[in-house]
Design an enzyme around this catalytic site. Sequence first.
Site, PDB file in Angstrom:
ATOM      1  N   ARG A  35       0.838  -1.217   0.000  1.00 17.52           N
ATOM      2  CA  ARG A  35       0.000   0.000   0.000  1.00 17.52           C
ATOM      3  C   ARG A  35       0.868   1.261   0.000  1.00 17.52           C
ATOM      4  O   ARG A  35       0.607   2.219  -0.735  1.00 17.52           O
ATOM      5  CB  ARG A  35      -0.903  -0.044   1.230  1.00 17.52           C
ATOM      6  CG  ARG A  35      -1.716   1.195   1.528  1.00 17.52           C
ATOM      7  CD  ARG A  35      -2.569   0.880   2.747  1.00 17.52           C
ATOM      8  NE  ARG A  35      -3.361   1.998   3.223  1.00 17.52           N
ATOM      9  CZ  ARG A  35      -2.941   2.873   4.128  1.00 17.52           C
ATOM     10  NH1 ARG A  35      -1.726   2.783   4.618  1.00 17.52           N
ATOM     11  NH2 ARG A  35      -3.756   3.831   4.531  1.00 17.52           N
ATOM     12  N   SER A  44      14.670 -13.815  -1.480  1.00 16.87           N
ATOM     13  CA  SER A  44      14.089 -12.818  -2.397  1.00 16.87           C
ATOM     14  C   SER A  44      15.071 -11.692  -2.669  1.00 16.87           C
ATOM     15  O   SER A  44      15.144 -11.162  -3.790  1.00 16.87           O
ATOM     16  CB  SER A  44      12.802 -12.246  -1.794  1.00 16.87           C
ATOM     17  OG  SER A  44      11.925 -13.301  -1.478  1.00 16.87           O
ATOM     18  N   ASP A 102      11.369 -14.327  10.617  1.00 20.84           N
ATOM     19  CA  ASP A 102      12.544 -14.896  11.298  1.00 20.84           C
ATOM     20  C   ASP A 102      13.515 -13.848  11.851  1.00 20.84           C
ATOM     21  O   ASP A 102      14.339 -14.168  12.693  1.00 20.84           O
ATOM     22  CB  ASP A 102      13.309 -15.813  10.345  1.00 20.84           C
ATOM     23  CG  ASP A 102      12.546 -17.096  10.044  1.00 20.84           C
ATOM     24  OD1 ASP A 102      11.487 -17.314  10.658  1.00 20.84           O
ATOM     25  OD2 ASP A 102      13.010 -17.873   9.187  1.00 20.84           O
ATOM     26  N   ALA A 150       9.923 -18.406  29.800  1.00 21.32           N
ATOM     27  CA  ALA A 150      10.275 -19.827  29.652  1.00 21.32           C
ATOM     28  C   ALA A 150      11.451 -20.192  30.564  1.00 21.32           C
ATOM     29  O   ALA A 150      12.262 -19.339  30.923  1.00 21.32           O
ATOM     30  CB  ALA A 150      10.643 -20.112  28.202  1.00 21.32           C
ATOM     31  N   HIS A 156       4.730 -25.498  36.734  1.00 21.00           N
ATOM     32  CA  HIS A 156       4.796 -25.758  35.291  1.00 21.00           C
ATOM     33  C   HIS A 156       6.193 -25.360  34.821  1.00 21.00           C
ATOM     34  O   HIS A 156       6.923 -24.676  35.543  1.00 21.00           O
ATOM     35  CB  HIS A 156       3.761 -24.911  34.545  1.00 21.00           C
ATOM     36  CG  HIS A 156       4.004 -23.448  34.700  1.00 21.00           C
ATOM     37  ND1 HIS A 156       3.434 -22.695  35.718  1.00 21.00           N
ATOM     38  CD2 HIS A 156       4.810 -22.601  34.017  1.00 21.00           C
ATOM     39  CE1 HIS A 156       3.866 -21.454  35.618  1.00 21.00           C
ATOM     40  NE2 HIS A 156       4.712 -21.368  34.594  1.00 21.00           N
ATOM     41  N   HIS A 159       2.459 -22.575  11.358  1.00 15.42           N
ATOM     42  CA  HIS A 159       2.183 -21.418  10.499  1.00 15.42           C
ATOM     43  C   HIS A 159       1.235 -20.388  11.098  1.00 15.42           C
ATOM     44  O   HIS A 159       1.059 -19.324  10.490  1.00 15.42           O
ATOM     45  CB  HIS A 159       1.676 -21.891   9.129  1.00 15.42           C
ATOM     46  CG  HIS A 159       2.781 -22.523   8.320  1.00 15.42           C
ATOM     47  ND1 HIS A 159       3.209 -23.794   8.571  1.00 15.42           N
ATOM     48  CD2 HIS A 159       3.551 -22.034   7.322  1.00 15.42           C
ATOM     49  CE1 HIS A 159       4.206 -24.085   7.730  1.00 15.42           C
ATOM     50  NE2 HIS A 159       4.431 -23.032   6.971  1.00 15.42           N
ATOM     51  N   ARG A 166       2.824 -17.103  11.123  1.00 14.88           N
ATOM     52  CA  ARG A 166       3.031 -16.282   9.929  1.00 14.88           C
ATOM     53  C   ARG A 166       1.808 -15.459   9.538  1.00 14.88           C
ATOM     54  O   ARG A 166       1.908 -14.580   8.677  1.00 14.88           O
ATOM     55  CB  ARG A 166       3.423 -17.182   8.740  1.00 14.88           C
ATOM     56  CG  ARG A 166       4.833 -17.690   8.795  1.00 14.88           C
ATOM     57  CD  ARG A 166       5.619 -17.338   7.549  1.00 14.88           C
ATOM     58  NE  ARG A 166       5.049 -17.869   6.352  1.00 14.88           N
ATOM     59  CZ  ARG A 166       5.579 -18.869   5.642  1.00 14.88           C
ATOM     60  NH1 ARG A 166       6.693 -19.448   6.031  1.00 14.88           N
ATOM     61  NH2 ARG A 166       5.007 -19.278   4.539  1.00 14.88           N
TER      62      ARG A 166
HETATM   63  P1  ADP Z   1      12.672 -15.799   1.415  1.00 16.98           P
HETATM   64  O1  ADP Z   1      12.702 -14.625   0.513  1.00 16.98           O
HETATM   65  O2  ADP Z   1      11.510 -15.759   2.370  1.00 16.98           O
HETATM   66  O3  ADP Z   1      13.994 -16.061   2.096  1.00 16.98           O
HETATM   67  P2  ADP Z   1      13.200 -18.046  -0.388  1.00 16.98           P
HETATM   68  O4  ADP Z   1      14.558 -18.332   0.156  1.00 16.98           O
HETATM   69  O5  ADP Z   1      12.309 -19.199  -0.673  1.00 16.98           O
HETATM   70  O6  ADP Z   1      12.337 -17.089   0.536  1.00 16.98           O
HETATM   71  O7  ADP Z   1      13.408 -17.193  -1.723  1.00 16.98           O
HETATM   72  C1  ADP Z   1      12.294 -16.733  -2.477  1.00 16.98           C
HETATM   73  C2  ADP Z   1      12.609 -16.800  -3.946  1.00 16.98           C
HETATM   74  O8  ADP Z   1      13.692 -15.913  -4.249  1.00 16.98           O
HETATM   75  C3  ADP Z   1      13.101 -18.150  -4.459  1.00 16.98           C
HETATM   76  O9  ADP Z   1      12.060 -19.051  -4.688  1.00 16.98           O
HETATM   77  C4  ADP Z   1      13.769 -17.752  -5.758  1.00 16.98           C
HETATM   78  O10 ADP Z   1      12.825 -17.530  -6.791  1.00 16.98           O
HETATM   79  C5  ADP Z   1      14.412 -16.413  -5.363  1.00 16.98           C
HETATM   80  N1  ADP Z   1      15.809 -16.654  -4.994  1.00 16.98           N
HETATM   81  C6  ADP Z   1      16.266 -17.249  -3.864  1.00 16.98           C
HETATM   82  N2  ADP Z   1      17.616 -17.346  -3.888  1.00 16.98           N
HETATM   83  C7  ADP Z   1      18.013 -16.823  -5.055  1.00 16.98           C
HETATM   84  C8  ADP Z   1      19.292 -16.641  -5.696  1.00 16.98           C
HETATM   85  N3  ADP Z   1      20.413 -17.050  -5.100  1.00 16.98           N
HETATM   86  N4  ADP Z   1      19.302 -16.043  -6.905  1.00 16.98           N
HETATM   87  C9  ADP Z   1      18.176 -15.636  -7.516  1.00 16.98           C
HETATM   88  N5  ADP Z   1      16.947 -15.803  -6.965  1.00 16.98           N
HETATM   89  C10 ADP Z   1      16.849 -16.371  -5.772  1.00 16.98           C
HETATM   90  O1  F6P Z   2       9.384 -17.311   6.695  1.00 16.53           O
HETATM   91  C1  F6P Z   2      10.434 -18.060   7.250  1.00 16.53           C
HETATM   92  C2  F6P Z   2       9.894 -19.337   7.778  1.00 16.53           C
HETATM   93  O2  F6P Z   2       8.859 -18.978   8.617  1.00 16.53           O
HETATM   94  C3  F6P Z   2      10.864 -20.268   8.502  1.00 16.53           C
HETATM   95  O3  F6P Z   2      11.018 -19.995   9.854  1.00 16.53           O
HETATM   96  C4  F6P Z   2      10.260 -21.604   8.228  1.00 16.53           C
HETATM   97  O4  F6P Z   2      11.193 -22.634   8.273  1.00 16.53           O
HETATM   98  C5  F6P Z   2       9.731 -21.452   6.849  1.00 16.53           C
HETATM   99  O5  F6P Z   2       9.373 -20.093   6.715  1.00 16.53           O
HETATM  100  C6  F6P Z   2       8.602 -22.351   6.497  1.00 16.53           C
HETATM  101  O6  F6P Z   2       8.065 -21.908   5.300  1.00 16.53           O
HETATM  102  P1  F6P Z   2       7.145 -22.747   4.312  1.00 16.53           P
HETATM  103  O7  F6P Z   2       6.265 -23.596   5.134  1.00 16.53           O
HETATM  104  O8  F6P Z   2       6.438 -21.689   3.536  1.00 16.53           O
HETATM  105  O9  F6P Z   2       8.089 -23.543   3.481  1.00 16.53           O
END
Ligand code: ADP
Ligand code: F6P
Length: 322
Positions: A21, A105, A127, A186, A215, A252, A255
Amino acid sequence: MKTIAVMTSGGDSPGMNAAIRAVVRTGLEYGLEVYGIRQGYTGLLGGDFILLGSREVSGILQRGGTILQTARNLEFKTPQGQKKGLRRLNERGIEGLVVIGGDGSLHGALALHKLGFPVVGIPASIDNDIAGTSMSIGVDTALNTIIEALDRIRDTASSHTRAFIIEVMGRSCGYLALISSILGGAEVVSTPEHEVSIENIEAALEAAYVRGKSHAIAIVAEGVSYETTDLVTALRNNPEVGFDVRLSILGHIQRGGNPSAFDRLLASRMGVHAVEVLREGQSGVMVGLGNQDLTTQSIEEVLIQPRPISESYYDLARILSR
Ligand code: ADP
Ligand code: F6P
């Protein structure tokens, strides 16, 4: 610059909508056309672009998830996939891109920047594992969700003289586990960075029982080297532990949900700043939160830096769990 695009990618996090937004409305403020790319890099490769006006982003500030949806895409990890993505952006006349997502990403954003395309990243991941920002979008909301769950679990744990093992998210970063252990009172916390062995968790819970606690709660990040089910089995087989033991994997639910006030503000500020930075001609940078103010740092640097958690939080957790 006349036309920009925005996408959400990777794991979703509460506050992504507030960031979308803010990007759209800031773009409109500056007379830009703003496209949304659906489902992250999958939508980029598939040419799934939608024009976003002010009304398209009405009523989303308070909603969890992402109206643009998100995805993980293997093709975009390849050089061919990245060139195809660049072609799609050029075909649409897009001149700048805002990528909202986690470290994966941001790697994708960096790849586009290296191909010469103007890109700015916004860190969004529950995270809190991204360097270059003290908080990512969604972390605060996830923490609030976890501590609400902990409060509820403690009520029933106390009624039954039980110990609960609570598994929280955090594939490689123990931020959520550590901070929620402090906020939720905790007895012990185990994270990928400071793993507590099964034997030492047994000892901590036994000590809590001996001290007469009604607990006990152990928080374990999902990224530790053992399964929480194995931990529970070990605890149940150890009569010294005293407590009846239960396992709760929050999963989840961490999230989703409406973003907290903190996340709405952070996402709104970051969205505005990302567009301003793009208009100034910066690229390959990520917007971050410093002490109070927003910062920009090279994505390349952010991705090679470790994201340590302050040791003082571990001390706090240890002292307060007595
Ligand atoms: P997050 O962004 O939550 O860490 P991911 O690690 O799954 O999630 O990355 C999201 C997307 O970003 C991947 O599915 C891929 O399309 C892209 N991506 C991840 N790593 C790379 C990389 N080394 N180079 C280019 N694109 C990447
Ligand atoms: O967004 C990060 C995260 O929440 C991690 O802590 C977890 O391992 C992962 O996503 C799980 O993601 P998904 O179920 O979408 O693969």
